[in-house]
Design a protein around this motif. Structure first.
Motif, PDB file in Angstrom:
ATOM      1  N   ALA A  10       4.858  -3.921 -14.257  1.00 18.33           N
ATOM      2  CA  ALA A  10       5.843  -3.371 -13.321  1.00 18.33           C
ATOM      3  C   ALA A  10       5.215  -3.308 -11.935  1.00 18.33           C
ATOM      4  O   ALA A  10       4.133  -2.737 -11.766  1.00 18.33           O
ATOM      5  N   GLU A  11       5.895  -3.895 -10.956  1.00 14.33           N
ATOM      6  CA  GLU A  11       5.371  -3.947  -9.591  1.00 14.33           C
ATOM      7  C   GLU A  11       6.251  -3.108  -8.666  1.00 14.33           C
ATOM      8  O   GLU A  11       7.478  -3.203  -8.702  1.00 14.33           O
ATOM      9  N   PHE A  12       5.580  -2.294  -7.855  1.00 12.79           N
ATOM     10  CA  PHE A  12       6.261  -1.395  -6.930  1.00 12.79           C
ATOM     11  C   PHE A  12       5.684  -1.552  -5.529  1.00 12.79           C
ATOM     12  O   PHE A  12       4.529  -1.919  -5.361  1.00 12.79           O
ATOM     13  N   ARG A  13       6.515  -1.207  -4.554  1.00 10.34           N
ATOM     14  CA  ARG A  13       6.112  -1.199  -3.144  1.00 10.34           C
ATOM     15  C   ARG A  13       6.298   0.228  -2.655  1.00 10.34           C
ATOM     16  O   ARG A  13       7.380   0.814  -2.782  1.00 10.34           O
ATOM     17  N   VAL A  14       5.241   0.811  -2.096  1.00 10.64           N
ATOM     18  CA  VAL A  14       5.268   2.213  -1.677  1.00 10.64           C
ATOM     19  C   VAL A  14       4.768   2.325  -0.238  1.00 10.64           C
ATOM     20  O   VAL A  14       3.871   1.590   0.178  1.00 10.64           O
ATOM     21  N   SER A  15       5.379   3.233   0.511  1.00 11.96           N
ATOM     22  CA  SER A  15       4.970   3.435   1.900  1.00 11.96           C
ATOM     23  C   SER A  15       3.579   4.068   1.951  1.00 11.96           C
ATOM     24  O   SER A  15       3.138   4.736   1.004  1.00 11.96           O
ATOM     25  N   THR A  16       2.905   3.891   3.062  1.00  6.86           N
ATOM     26  CA  THR A  16       1.576   4.461   3.251  1.00  6.86           C
ATOM     27  C   THR A  16       1.601   5.971   3.070  1.00  6.86           C
ATOM     28  O   THR A  16       0.731   6.538   2.398  1.00  6.86           O
ATOM     29  N   LEU A  49      -6.436  -5.719  -3.711  1.00  4.37           N
ATOM     30  CA  LEU A  49      -7.384  -5.254  -2.697  1.00  4.37           C
ATOM     31  C   LEU A  49      -6.880  -5.487  -1.281  1.00  4.37           C
ATOM     32  O   LEU A  49      -7.197  -4.721  -0.366  1.00  4.37           O
ATOM     33  N   ASP A  50      -6.092  -6.518  -1.083  1.00  4.31           N
ATOM     34  CA  ASP A  50      -5.600  -6.838   0.254  1.00  4.31           C
ATOM     35  C   ASP A  50      -4.190  -6.297   0.524  1.00  4.31           C
ATOM     36  O   ASP A  50      -3.589  -6.621   1.543  1.00  4.31           O
ATOM     37  N   ASP A  51      -3.655  -5.478  -0.387  1.00 10.46           N
ATOM     38  CA  ASP A  51      -2.288  -4.975  -0.226  1.00 10.46           C
ATOM     39  C   ASP A  51      -2.143  -3.616  -0.923  1.00 10.46           C
ATOM     40  O   ASP A  51      -1.533  -3.522  -1.993  1.00 10.46           O
ATOM     41  N   PRO A  52      -2.675  -2.548  -0.329  1.00  6.90           N
ATOM     42  CA  PRO A  52      -2.647  -1.236  -0.992  1.00  6.90           C
ATOM     43  C   PRO A  52      -1.253  -0.635  -1.142  1.00  6.90           C
ATOM     44  O   PRO A  52      -1.088   0.311  -1.903  1.00  6.90           O
ATOM     45  N   GLN A  53      -0.251  -1.162  -0.476  1.00  7.48           N
ATOM     46  CA  GLN A  53       1.105  -0.633  -0.630  1.00  7.48           C
ATOM     47  C   GLN A  53       1.808  -1.193  -1.857  1.00  7.48           C
ATOM     48  O   GLN A  53       2.878  -0.743  -2.219  1.00  7.48           O
ATOM     49  N   THR A  54       1.197  -2.163  -2.506  1.00  4.11           N
ATOM     50  CA  THR A  54       1.706  -2.668  -3.775  1.00  4.11           C
ATOM     51  C   THR A  54       0.939  -1.990  -4.906  1.00  4.11           C
ATOM     52  O   THR A  54      -0.287  -1.933  -4.880  1.00  4.11           O
TER      53      THR A  54
END
Length: 103
Positions: A10-16, A49-54
């Motif tokens: 499951a993949e999510f996108r979250v704000s900083t 590592l290159d996309d901490p919002q994922t």
């Protein structure tokens, strides 16, 4: 088709600003799932590592029935409510079969 074990990715996108709280919810769901659900074999939250919002959840269940049981637990409800409250975007939830190593 019966898949055993069943892997969920499951993949999510979250704000900083909501990332820390979301990771806390992921940890709570993970800990409860592994300790309370006989059919949950593994549950990890990872980020590229290159996309901490994922944030990607990798979960392994004995079978489809164990995953359905997971979706009905109180700790999953806490997680699902948190996803809504924090306005986390669900990118995808995929079911996968293991091919190697053999179970």
């Amino acid at each position: 088709m019966t898949t055993s074990p069943l892997t969920i990715v499951a993949e999510f996108r979250v704000s900083t600003e909501n990332r820390t709280r979301f990771l806390e919810l992921c940890a709570y769901d993970s800990e409860r799932s592994v300790s309370d659900e006989k059919g949950c074999l593994r549950f990890e939250a990872v980020s590229p590592l290159d996309d901490p919002q994922t944030v990607i959840l990798v979960e392994v269940y004995e079978d489809e029935a164990a995953f359905e049981t997971h979706l009905a637990t109180p700790h999953f409800k806490v997680f699902a409510d948190g996803v809504k409250d924090l306005e986390v975007k669900e990118i995808s939830v995929r079911k996968a079969a293991r091919h190697a190593p053999k179970a």
